[in-house]
Enzyme design. Structure first.
Site, PDB file in Angstrom:
ATOM      1  N   LYS A   1       0.842  -1.210   0.000  1.00 36.73           N
ATOM      2  CA  LYS A   1       0.000   0.000   0.000  1.00 36.73           C
ATOM      3  C   LYS A   1       0.874   1.256   0.000  1.00 36.73           C
ATOM      4  O   LYS A   1       2.057   1.201   0.363  1.00 36.73           O
ATOM      5  CB  LYS A   1      -0.905  -0.010   1.234  1.00 36.73           C
TER       6      LYS A   1
ATOM      7  N   TYR B   1      14.867  30.371   7.318  1.00 34.12           N
ATOM      8  CA  TYR B   1      13.694  31.127   7.787  1.00 34.12           C
ATOM      9  C   TYR B   1      13.614  31.181   9.304  1.00 34.12           C
ATOM     10  O   TYR B   1      13.740  30.163   9.983  1.00 34.12           O
ATOM     11  CB  TYR B   1      12.414  30.463   7.279  1.00 34.12           C
TER      12      TYR B   1
END
Ligand SMILES: *Cc1c(COP(=O)(O)O)cnc(C)c1O
Length: 407
Positions: free
Chosen positions: A46, A281
Site C-alpha cells: 500500500k 527562515y
C-alpha cells in the site's frame, strides 16, 4: 506507481534520489518467510510500497516467495493488475473501501475484497450479482484494534449474510482476518486478548458453514515476535522494507533485516559565512563563529519532515551534520564547521547505515515520528533508482554483506 523511476547509472549526478535495493527487499522477504515457515506471505505494498515503488517491490517480493499482495485502496490493487500482475502471479487483497466501490472493477480484476461491515457486503454482492460473477470476500473482524472491521456483537449478522451470499453464488468467503493494535509492544496484554477474540470469531464463522482458505492476523511486528498469530498468512509491510516496526523490537540488523531505501542528495552550494549569521527562515540558528554552510537541496515538499528542523542528520564526507535552522520546502542547510566539500558531493540523509550514514529510524526520532512515516512520505519529486534488480545473483552473495551492485 505514478512516480518517476530511473534506471540510470545509480551514481549519476542528480539533485536527489531514493535508491531502492531490491536484493535487500528479497532477502527481507526470505527472512520473514523463515520466521513464519507454515504461513503464506502477503507483501503489503500500500501507499506505493511505503514510498519504495509498488510495482518493482511487488515483483521483487513475489520473486522471493510472497504469494499475496495487500493494498489499502482498491485503486492501488487495480493498478497492480493493470501493470500486469495477473491472478496467477498473485492474489491481491484490498481493504479500505468507501461507498461506491469500485466493486465491479475489483471483481472483474479478481481481487479479494476485505469486508468490514454490512454496507460493504451489500455493495459487493450487488455488484457481483449484476456481473453474474462470484466476489471473493474476506470478512474483517475487529478483535480489539477499534478501527476498521466488524465488532463481535455484529459478527453473527455479517457471517449470516455472507453465508447467504455464498449459497446464492454471488460471494465466496476466501478469508477471515483481523489486525493488531499493539503488536509492536512486546508483552502488551491486548495481544493475547486479540488472539483469543480472533480464534473465537473464526470458530463461530466456521460453525456457521464458512470455510475460508486463509485466516490471518499478523503484521510485521507479530510476524517477528508472536508465532501463534501466524495462522495461514502473514501480512508484512515495514519489515519487508528492512525497517524495524519499533526500536523496542530491536534494530533491523538484530531482526535479520536490511533497510531497502537510501535517500541521498547532491550538496548544492558551499559557502563561507561570518560569525553571528542567521540561517534559514526565522533565524532559528545563528553561527557561533565563522564557518562554512552547505546547502542540501531537499525539503518538506520531498518528505523531509520540517519537524526535524535543527536535528535531522545527514552524512557529508565522513561526518554527521544536522539540519540547522528551519527545513524549508525545497532545501535545508547544514553547518560544515569550516570544511569545504565540493558542490555535488553526496549527502546521505538515511540508508542501511553501512557507510556510517544515519538511518530512517534516526530521522524518525529527530522528527518525533516512526520510520514508517519517514519512508512513506518521500515525495514524487525524488526519483526512485532501482538497484540489484536481477534475482539471479541473490544467492551468490551474503545478503547481509557488502551492498554489491549489479544494475
Ligand atoms: C499496513 C497494514 C499491514 C502491514 O503492517 P506492517 O506493520 O507494516 O507490517 C498489515 N495489515 C493491515 C491491515 C495493514 O493496514
Amino acid at each position: 506507481m505514478t512516480q518517476s523511476t530511473t534506471r540510470a547509472e545509480p551514481r549519476a549526478p542528480m539533485r536527489a534520489r531514493a535508491e531502492i535495493d531490491l536484493r535487500a527487499l528479497r532477502a527481507n522477504v526470505r527472512a520473514l518467510r523463515e520466521r513464519a515457515p507454515h504461513a503464506a506471505l502477503m507483501a503489503v505494498v500500500k501507499s506505493d510500497a511505503y514510498g519504495h515503488g509498488a510495482l518493482p517491490c511487488a515483483r521483487a517480493a513475489l520473486e522471493a516467495g510472497a504469494t499475496w499482495l495487500g493494498t489499502a485502496t482498491p485503486q492501488e490493487a487495480l493498478e497492480l493488475r493493470a501493470a500486469g500482475i495477473t491472478p496467477a502471479d498473485a492474489r491481491v487483497l484490498c481493504w479500505l473501501w468507501t461507498p461506491g466501490g469500485p466493486w465491479r472493477e475489483a471483481i472483474e480484476a479478481d481481487l479479494d475484497l476485505g469486508i468490514g461491515g454490512m454496507w460493504a457486503l451489500r455493495e459487493a454482492t450487488d455488484a457481483a450479482r449484476a456481473l453474474g460473477r462470484t466476489a471473493k470476500i474476506q470478512l474483517k473482524a475487529d478483535t480489539g484494534l477499534g478501527r476498521g472491521g466488524c465488532q463481535p456483537a455484529d459478527w453473527p449478522e455479517l457471517v449470516a449474510a455472507a453465508r447467504a451470499a455464498e449459497k446464492e453464488g454471488v460471494a465466496q468467503v476466501t478469508g477471515l482476518w483481523s489486525h493488531f493494535a499493539c503488536a509492536d509492544e512486546p508483552g502488551h496484554p491486548s495481544i493475547g486478548l486479540q488472539l483469543t477474540a480472533f480464534r473465537e470469531m473464526v470458530a463461530y464463522a466456521e460453525e456457521q458453514g464458512l470455510d475460508p482458505e486463509v485466516r490471518h492476523l499478523a503484521n510485521s511486528p507479530a510476524t517477528l515476535t508472536v508465532p501463534e498469530s501466524h495462522f495461514d498468512l502473514v501480512r508484512t509491510g515495514i519489515a519487508m522494507y528492512g525497517l524495524s516496526p519499533s526500536p523496542e523490537l530491536g534494530t533491523p540488523a538484530e531482526l535479520g533485516l536490511r533497510p531497502v531505501m537510501t535517500l541521498a542528495a547532491s550538496v548544492a552550494l558551499v559557502k563561507d559565512v561570518p560569525a553571528g549569521h542567521g540561517v534559514s527562515y526565522g533565524h532559528h540558528y545563528v553561527t557561533e563563529r565563522a564557518t562554512t554552510l552547505g546547502l542540501i537541496p531537499v525539503g518538506y515538499a520531498d518528505g523531509v519532515p520540517r519537524s526535524a528542523s535543527g536535528r535531522g542528520p545527514v552524512l557529508v564526507g565522513d561526518r554527521w551534520r544536522r539540519a540547522r535552522g528551519r527545513i524549508a520546502m525545497d532545501q535545508f542547510v547544514v553547518d560544515l564547521g569550516g570544511e569545504t566539500p565540493e558542490p555535488g558531493e553526496e549527502a546521505i540523509l538515511f540508508g542501511p547505515g553501512d557507510r556510517g550514514e544515519p538511518t530512517a529510524e534516526d530521522w524518525a526520532q529527530a522528527a518525533d515520528t516512526i520510520a514508517y512515516e519517514i519512508v512513506t512520505r518521500i515525495g514524487r519529486r525524488i526519483p526512485r533508482v532501482y538497484v540489484n534488480e536481477d534475482p539471479a545473483h541473490d544467492l551468490d552473495r551474503d545478503p547481509a554483506g557488502e551492498p554489491a551492485r549489479d544494475s
